[in-house]
Design a protein around this motif. Structure first.
Motif, PDB file in Angstrom:
ATOM      1  N   PHE A 196     -19.972 -23.615  18.770  1.00 11.99           N
ATOM      2  CA  PHE A 196     -21.179 -23.612  17.943  1.00 11.99           C
ATOM      3  C   PHE A 196     -21.311 -22.371  17.072  1.00 11.99           C
ATOM      4  O   PHE A 196     -21.647 -22.456  15.901  1.00 11.99           O
ATOM      5  N   ARG A 197     -21.085 -21.186  17.650  1.00 11.66           N
ATOM      6  CA  ARG A 197     -21.205 -19.957  16.871  1.00 11.66           C
ATOM      7  C   ARG A 197     -20.348 -18.870  17.508  1.00 11.66           C
ATOM      8  O   ARG A 197     -20.113 -18.873  18.714  1.00 11.66           O
ATOM      9  N   ALA A 198     -19.897 -17.946  16.673  1.00 12.87           N
ATOM     10  CA  ALA A 198     -19.050 -16.853  17.165  1.00 12.87           C
ATOM     11  C   ALA A 198     -19.902 -15.842  17.927  1.00 12.87           C
ATOM     12  O   ALA A 198     -20.858 -15.293  17.383  1.00 12.87           O
ATOM     13  N   ILE A 199     -19.562 -15.634  19.186  1.00 17.14           N
ATOM     14  CA  ILE A 199     -20.234 -14.634  20.020  1.00 17.14           C
ATOM     15  C   ILE A 199     -19.165 -13.875  20.796  1.00 17.14           C
ATOM     16  O   ILE A 199     -18.357 -14.481  21.490  1.00 17.14           O
ATOM     17  N   ASP A 200     -19.177 -12.563  20.666  1.00 12.57           N
ATOM     18  CA  ASP A 200     -18.202 -11.737  21.383  1.00 12.57           C
ATOM     19  C   ASP A 200     -18.958 -10.838  22.355  1.00 12.57           C
ATOM     20  O   ASP A 200     -19.224  -9.670  22.070  1.00 12.57           O
ATOM     21  N   ILE A 201     -19.311 -11.409  23.495  1.00 11.98           N
ATOM     22  CA  ILE A 201     -20.089 -10.681  24.493  1.00 11.98           C
ATOM     23  C   ILE A 201     -19.360  -9.424  24.954  1.00 11.98           C
ATOM     24  O   ILE A 201     -19.957  -8.352  25.115  1.00 11.98           O
ATOM     25  N   SER A 202     -18.061  -9.546  25.170  1.00 18.85           N
ATOM     26  CA  SER A 202     -17.306  -8.394  25.666  1.00 18.85           C
ATOM     27  C   SER A 202     -17.303  -7.257  24.649  1.00 18.85           C
ATOM     28  O   SER A 202     -17.401  -6.082  25.021  1.00 18.85           O
ATOM     29  N   ALA A 203     -17.217  -7.579  23.362  1.00 19.80           N
ATOM     30  CA  ALA A 203     -17.236  -6.533  22.338  1.00 19.80           C
ATOM     31  C   ALA A 203     -18.596  -5.846  22.283  1.00 19.80           C
ATOM     32  O   ALA A 203     -18.685  -4.638  22.049  1.00 19.80           O
ATOM     33  N   ILE A 204     -19.654  -6.610  22.510  1.00 19.52           N
ATOM     34  CA  ILE A 204     -21.003  -6.050  22.448  1.00 19.52           C
ATOM     35  C   ILE A 204     -21.271  -5.118  23.631  1.00 19.52           C
ATOM     36  O   ILE A 204     -21.838  -4.031  23.471  1.00 19.52           O
ATOM     37  N   LEU A 205     -20.850  -5.531  24.818  1.00 16.73           N
ATOM     38  CA  LEU A 205     -21.250  -4.829  26.037  1.00 16.73           C
ATOM     39  C   LEU A 205     -20.214  -3.842  26.577  1.00 16.73           C
ATOM     40  O   LEU A 205     -20.575  -2.858  27.225  1.00 16.73           O
ATOM     41  N   ALA A 206     -18.942  -4.087  26.324  1.00 19.57           N
ATOM     42  CA  ALA A 206     -17.906  -3.279  26.978  1.00 19.57           C
ATOM     43  C   ALA A 206     -17.896  -1.830  26.503  1.00 19.57           C
ATOM     44  O   ALA A 206     -17.746  -0.908  27.313  1.00 19.57           O
ATOM     45  N   GLN A 207     -18.053  -1.607  25.194  1.00 22.67           N
ATOM     46  CA  GLN A 207     -17.939  -0.240  24.678  1.00 22.67           C
ATOM     47  C   GLN A 207     -18.987   0.699  25.274  1.00 22.67           C
ATOM     48  O   GLN A 207     -18.632   1.774  25.780  1.00 22.67           O
ATOM     49  N   PRO A 208     -20.275   0.353  25.254  1.00 31.08           N
ATOM     50  CA  PRO A 208     -21.239   1.274  25.880  1.00 31.08           C
ATOM     51  C   PRO A 208     -20.991   1.459  27.371  1.00 31.08           C
ATOM     52  O   PRO A 208     -21.181   2.557  27.902  1.00 31.08           O
ATOM     53  N   LEU A 209     -20.549   0.408  28.046  1.00 35.96           N
ATOM     54  CA  LEU A 209     -20.268   0.536  29.478  1.00 35.96           C
ATOM     55  C   LEU A 209     -19.100   1.488  29.734  1.00 35.96           C
ATOM     56  O   LEU A 209     -19.144   2.318  30.654  1.00 35.96           O
ATOM     57  N   GLN A 210     -18.062   1.386  28.934  1.00 33.39           N
ATOM     58  CA  GLN A 210     -16.910   2.274  29.115  1.00 33.39           C
ATOM     59  C   GLN A 210     -17.273   3.722  28.789  1.00 33.39           C
ATOM     60  O   GLN A 210     -16.795   4.657  29.440  1.00 33.39           O
TER      61      GLN A 210
END
Length: 221
Positions: A196-210
């Motif tokens: 349905f739509r492009a969503i990159d959850i890992s790109a959104i959340l991984a950087q601040p977590l790392q």
């Protein structure tokens, strides 16, 4: 307006000029990330001018990717540079506070994207089964309700010593579980491959977590 090669040739012949292709526009997220990196490099310059110069050179090299319009590759390189810079800088409560806010903003962004995806699914398939499937998207953000922001607050309010180290270890465990979910959850993978739509959850959340993980390691040492 983007001219075709034929239109461009016609105008060049008609007016005796050479038309250069317009420079690709730079997305706002690239501009924001460049600003963040410049700030980190400025901090690093005080402690390690040589490393700061090398980081500036890496940042300058990204211009070639942007000129080619390869925004995804540029952002990936920027993220890698940011992680390297964060690991090189001394521990900072200010950095903790910024990362806490950045984590909260990342969750809000992910929530908005998931809400839009839910709406897309329900608009396409208006039936109980679709509603149940859409509701499962709530499980993605529910996986990040272990209290990381509160844990970071506790660390910032704690004095240096064994108590602070213990709090860092506790928060580090939360971050580790979050990252395991981001990179290993079938539900996240399913969301990122939705039609349905492009969503990159890992790109959104991984950087601040790392980045938080790096800062915790410095404070808990």
């Amino acid at each position: 307006m983007v001219l075709t090669d034929q239109q461009k040739s016609f105008l060049e012949l008609a007016f005796g000029v050479t038309l250069n292709d317009p420079a690709p526009s730079v997305p706002a997220e690239v501009t924001a990330q460049k600003s963040e990196l410049s700030g980190l490099i400025t901090r690093l310059k005080r402690d390690d001018p040589e490393a700061a110069a090398a980081a500036n050179a890496r940042l300058a090299d990204l211009a070639a990717l942007l000129e080619r319009g390869d925004t995804d590759a540029a952002l990936e390189e920027m993220d890698a540079l940011e992680l390297d810079l964060a690991a090189s800088l001394p521990p900072s409560n200010v950095a903790f506070q910024k990362l806490r806010l950045r984590w909260q903003e990342a969750k809000k962004t992910a929530a908005k994207d998931l809400d839009k995806l839910q709406s897309d699914i329900l608009a396409e398939y208006d039936d109980p089964e679709a509603a149940g499937s859409a509701k499962r998207l709530d499980e993605v953000l529910a996986a990040f309700n272990a209290g990381l922001s509160d844990a970071l607050d506790d660390i910032m309010n704690a004095e240096q010593g064994s108590r602070r180290s213990a709090l860092c270890a506790e928060a580090g465990g939360i971050v580790s579980r979050y990252l395991d979910f981001v990179f290993g959850s079938p539900l996240v993978a399913h969301v990122e491959t939705n039609p349905f739509r492009a969503i990159d959850i890992s790109a959104i959340l991984a950087q601040p977590l790392q980045l938080i993980e790096i800062e915790l390691a410095k404070h808990g040492a």
